[in-house]
Design a protein around this motif. Structure first.
Motif, PDB file in Angstrom:
ATOM      1  N   ARG A 169       1.904  -9.708   2.404  1.00  0.00           N
ATOM      2  CA  ARG A 169       1.302  -8.737   1.477  1.00  0.00           C
ATOM      3  C   ARG A 169       0.406  -9.446   0.457  1.00  0.00           C
ATOM      4  NH1 ARG A 169       4.029  -3.609   0.293  1.00  0.00           N
ATOM      5  NH2 ARG A 169       5.594  -3.124   1.868  1.00  0.00           N
ATOM      6  N   LEU A 170       0.900 -10.563  -0.059  1.00  0.00           N
ATOM      7  CA  LEU A 170       0.121 -11.320  -1.044  1.00  0.00           C
ATOM      8  C   LEU A 170      -1.162 -11.851  -0.433  1.00  0.00           C
ATOM      9  CD1 LEU A 170       0.001 -12.574  -3.907  1.00  0.00           C
ATOM     10  CD2 LEU A 170       1.195 -14.568  -2.961  1.00  0.00           C
ATOM     11  N   ARG A 171      -1.075 -12.423   0.755  1.00  0.00           N
ATOM     12  CA  ARG A 171      -2.275 -12.949   1.415  1.00  0.00           C
ATOM     13  C   ARG A 171      -3.300 -11.848   1.637  1.00  0.00           C
ATOM     14  NH1 ARG A 171       1.613 -16.085   4.370  1.00  0.00           N
ATOM     15  NH2 ARG A 171       1.654 -14.513   6.026  1.00  0.00           N
ATOM     16  N   GLY A 172      -2.822 -10.662   1.921  1.00  0.00           N
ATOM     17  CA  GLY A 172      -3.716  -9.545   2.200  1.00  0.00           C
ATOM     18  C   GLY A 172      -4.607  -9.209   1.035  1.00  0.00           C
ATOM     19  N   PHE A 173      -4.025  -9.094  -0.182  1.00  0.00           N
ATOM     20  CA  PHE A 173      -4.913  -8.725  -1.282  1.00  0.00           C
ATOM     21  C   PHE A 173      -5.523  -9.915  -1.988  1.00  0.00           C
ATOM     22  CE2 PHE A 173      -2.131  -9.416  -4.941  1.00  0.00           C
ATOM     23  CZ  PHE A 173      -0.838  -9.108  -4.520  1.00  0.00           C
ATOM     24  N   GLU A 174      -4.951 -11.109  -1.812  1.00  0.00           N
ATOM     25  CA  GLU A 174      -5.581 -12.278  -2.408  1.00  0.00           C
ATOM     26  C   GLU A 174      -6.775 -12.770  -1.603  1.00  0.00           C
ATOM     27  OE1 GLU A 174      -3.308 -15.479  -3.962  1.00  0.00           O
ATOM     28  OE2 GLU A 174      -3.436 -14.317  -5.810  1.00  0.00           O
ATOM     29  N   SER A 175      -6.997 -12.184  -0.410  1.00  0.00           N
ATOM     30  CA  SER A 175      -8.208 -12.543   0.321  1.00  0.00           C
ATOM     31  C   SER A 175      -9.446 -12.074  -0.429  1.00  0.00           C
ATOM     32  CB  SER A 175      -8.176 -11.930   1.729  1.00  0.00           C
ATOM     33  OG  SER A 175      -8.204 -10.520   1.660  1.00  0.00           O
ATOM     34  N   HIS A 176      -9.279 -11.142  -1.360  1.00  0.00           N
ATOM     35  CA  HIS A 176     -10.394 -10.645  -2.167  1.00  0.00           C
ATOM     36  C   HIS A 176     -10.500 -11.375  -3.501  1.00  0.00           C
ATOM     37  CE1 HIS A 176     -11.345  -7.384   0.574  1.00  0.00           C
ATOM     38  NE2 HIS A 176     -10.060  -7.127   0.664  1.00  0.00           N
ATOM     39  N   MET A 207     -10.835  -5.987 -12.762  1.00  0.00           N
ATOM     40  CA  MET A 207     -10.110  -6.137 -11.507  1.00  0.00           C
ATOM     41  C   MET A 207     -10.372  -4.927 -10.637  1.00  0.00           C
ATOM     42  SD  MET A 207      -6.033  -6.755 -11.046  1.00  0.00           S
ATOM     43  CE  MET A 207      -6.165  -8.276 -11.978  1.00  0.00           C
ATOM     44  N   SER A 208     -10.576  -5.148  -9.339  1.00  0.00           N
ATOM     45  CA  SER A 208     -10.914  -4.055  -8.445  1.00  0.00           C
ATOM     46  C   SER A 208      -9.748  -3.108  -8.286  1.00  0.00           C
ATOM     47  CB  SER A 208     -11.316  -4.592  -7.065  1.00  0.00           C
ATOM     48  OG  SER A 208     -10.175  -5.091  -6.388  1.00  0.00           O
ATOM     49  N   THR A 209     -10.046  -1.813  -8.074  1.00  0.00           N
ATOM     50  CA  THR A 209      -9.016  -0.805  -7.878  1.00  0.00           C
ATOM     51  C   THR A 209      -8.156  -1.141  -6.671  1.00  0.00           C
ATOM     52  OG1 THR A 209     -10.422   0.878  -8.874  1.00  0.00           O
ATOM     53  CG2 THR A 209      -8.620   1.650  -7.505  1.00  0.00           C
ATOM     54  N   ASP A 210      -8.776  -1.529  -5.556  1.00  0.00           N
ATOM     55  CA  ASP A 210      -8.014  -1.854  -4.356  1.00  0.00           C
ATOM     56  C   ASP A 210      -7.043  -2.990  -4.618  1.00  0.00           C
ATOM     57  OD1 ASP A 210      -9.344   0.097  -2.989  1.00  0.00           O
ATOM     58  OD2 ASP A 210     -10.737  -1.258  -1.973  1.00  0.00           O
ATOM     59  N   TYR A 211      -7.489  -3.992  -5.336  1.00  0.00           N
ATOM     60  CA  TYR A 211      -6.631  -5.136  -5.641  1.00  0.00           C
ATOM     61  C   TYR A 211      -5.450  -4.699  -6.495  1.00  0.00           C
ATOM     62  CZ  TYR A 211      -5.199  -9.681  -7.485  1.00  0.00           C
ATOM     63  OH  TYR A 211      -4.481 -10.784  -7.844  1.00  0.00           O
ATOM     64  N   GLN A 212      -5.723  -3.914  -7.535  1.00  0.00           N
ATOM     65  CA  GLN A 212      -4.650  -3.476  -8.417  1.00  0.00           C
ATOM     66  C   GLN A 212      -3.653  -2.586  -7.683  1.00  0.00           C
ATOM     67  OE1 GLN A 212      -3.730  -4.588 -11.186  1.00  0.00           O
ATOM     68  NE2 GLN A 212      -2.075  -3.123 -11.575  1.00  0.00           N
ATOM     69  N   GLN A 213      -4.151  -1.712  -6.835  1.00  0.00           N
ATOM     70  CA  GLN A 213      -3.256  -0.859  -6.065  1.00  0.00           C
ATOM     71  C   GLN A 213      -2.356  -1.694  -5.155  1.00  0.00           C
ATOM     72  OE1 GLN A 213      -5.899   1.872  -4.085  1.00  0.00           O
ATOM     73  NE2 GLN A 213      -5.958   3.286  -5.813  1.00  0.00           N
ATOM     74  N   ALA A 214      -2.924  -2.736  -4.540  1.00  0.00           N
ATOM     75  CA  ALA A 214      -2.129  -3.600  -3.678  1.00  0.00           C
ATOM     76  C   ALA A 214      -1.087  -4.362  -4.495  1.00  0.00           C
ATOM     77  CB  ALA A 214      -3.042  -4.573  -2.932  1.00  0.00           C
ATOM     78  N   ARG A 215      -1.450  -4.784  -5.689  1.00  0.00           N
ATOM     79  CA  ARG A 215      -0.508  -5.498  -6.548  1.00  0.00           C
ATOM     80  C   ARG A 215       0.633  -4.583  -6.983  1.00  0.00           C
ATOM     81  NH1 ARG A 215      -2.263  -9.146 -11.764  1.00  0.00           N
ATOM     82  NH2 ARG A 215      -2.639  -7.126 -12.723  1.00  0.00           N
ATOM     83  N   GLU A 216       0.295  -3.328  -7.299  1.00  0.00           N
ATOM     84  CA  GLU A 216       1.325  -2.362  -7.679  1.00  0.00           C
ATOM     85  C   GLU A 216       2.238  -2.036  -6.501  1.00  0.00           C
ATOM     86  OE1 GLU A 216      -0.907   0.886  -9.241  1.00  0.00           O
ATOM     87  OE2 GLU A 216      -1.416  -0.163 -11.109  1.00  0.00           O
ATOM     88  N   ALA A 217       1.655  -1.953  -5.299  1.00  0.00           N
ATOM     89  CA  ALA A 217       2.470  -1.675  -4.109  1.00  0.00           C
ATOM     90  C   ALA A 217       3.455  -2.822  -3.856  1.00  0.00           C
ATOM     91  CB  ALA A 217       1.579  -1.458  -2.900  1.00  0.00           C
TER      92      ALA A 217
END
Length: 284
Positions: free
Chosen positions: A78-85, A1-11
């Motif tokens: 927020r979900l749409r933002g990181f699920e675009s990846h 899993m990408s770092t950016d994705y995981q960081q967004a999920r944690e946020a």
């Protein structure tokens, strides 16, 4: 899993925890919130810890349970933002394969140059209708998704018109194993190989095949597509990964270029296709 994705999920998880602690009517424990929602308490802590991706309905229910239904849209954004990846197959295929193919067609139409690597199947841009049908049916069985097979096949075949437009270029790399994989019936594979042989030398298609015995500088790994220099679409079993940052695009192009150094083209590629044809139909 990408770092950016995981960081967004944690946020997102931290925001959910904040809402729980600031619930209307007083702070809630994780167990109390889980009881309100009818969830196992572990789900609350996984979502808050960024160890599980929330579904849209989870976020709407969370907002209501903490007495702040008006924040649901913020959480969904927020979900749409990181699920675009990271686009999970479970959600993408909720309405069948046709919508996924529609989205692909839009991106392909926007592109002038496409680089593809496939290690186990013939690329969709080069598939026959029968071969595509077999692929869609296999995945519908795997994911338990809607069987809109004929609509999905028609949409995928429609995409192939791109190959007949001037100024376009499709650089396809295939591992030789894909030529032998009986993901369909032998007769369907034989017809697919005939189609592939006809693509060799086509002016909008550069077809390279990596022989099974070739020396590889890197592992073959999963299939991916690079559209111009703006977008990478890679497939895994849980999701499609869409990456549009310059570093990721450059990385995948390095991977494609490295794999291409082990490929053969032209008459040598044709010979590998012929070998596969004889394997699937020994009388040919």
């Amino acid at each position: 899993m990408s770092t950016d994705y995981q960081q967004a999920r944690e946020a997102l998880g931290l925001r959910l925890r904040e809402l729980r602690l600031g619930a209307a009517g007083g702070r809630l424990t994780g167990t109390q919130l889980a009881t309100r929602l009818g969830w196992p308490h572990s789900k609350v802590y996984k979502l808050e810890g960024g160890r599980q991706t929330a579904a849209p309905e989870d976020l709407t229910a969370w907002a209501a349970a903490v007495g702040q239904p008006d924040v649901a849209e913020e959480l969904l954004a927020r979900l749409r933002g990181f699920e675009s990846h990271i686009r999970s197959w479970r959600r993408q295929l909720a309405s069948g394969h046709r919508p996924v193919q529609d989205v692909w067609n839009i991106e392909v139409d926007r592109s002038q140059t496409i680089y593809a690597w496939e290690e186990s199947v013939i690329p969709g841009m080069l598939q026959t209708a029968d071969y595509a049908r077999a692929i869609f049916l296999r995945y519908a069985d795997l994911y338990g998704s809607v069987r809109d097979t004929e609509e999905a096949v028609r949409t995928r075949i429609l995409r192939q018109q791109w190959l007949h437009q001037g100024g376009r270029r499709f650089h396809a790399l295939i591992w030789e194993a894909a030529l032998h994989a009986l993901i369909c019936s032998p007769s369907v594979l034989a017809a697919q190989l005939d189609r592939l042989a006809g693509m060799v030398g086509m002016d909008t298609v550069e077809l390279g095949i990596v022989p099974l015995g070739a020396s590889l500088r890197i592992p073959t790994a999963n299939g991916f597509w690079v559209l111009d220099d703006r977008l990478v679409i890679a497939e895994d079993w849980h999701a499609e990964i869409w990456l549009d940052d310059a570093d990721s695009v450059a990385t995948y192009m390095r991977v494609w270029t490295t794999l291409s150094q082990s490929a053969v083209y032209g008459a040598d590629a044709q010979a590998l296709i012929t070998r596969a044809q004889r394997s699937v139909n020994p009388r040919a």
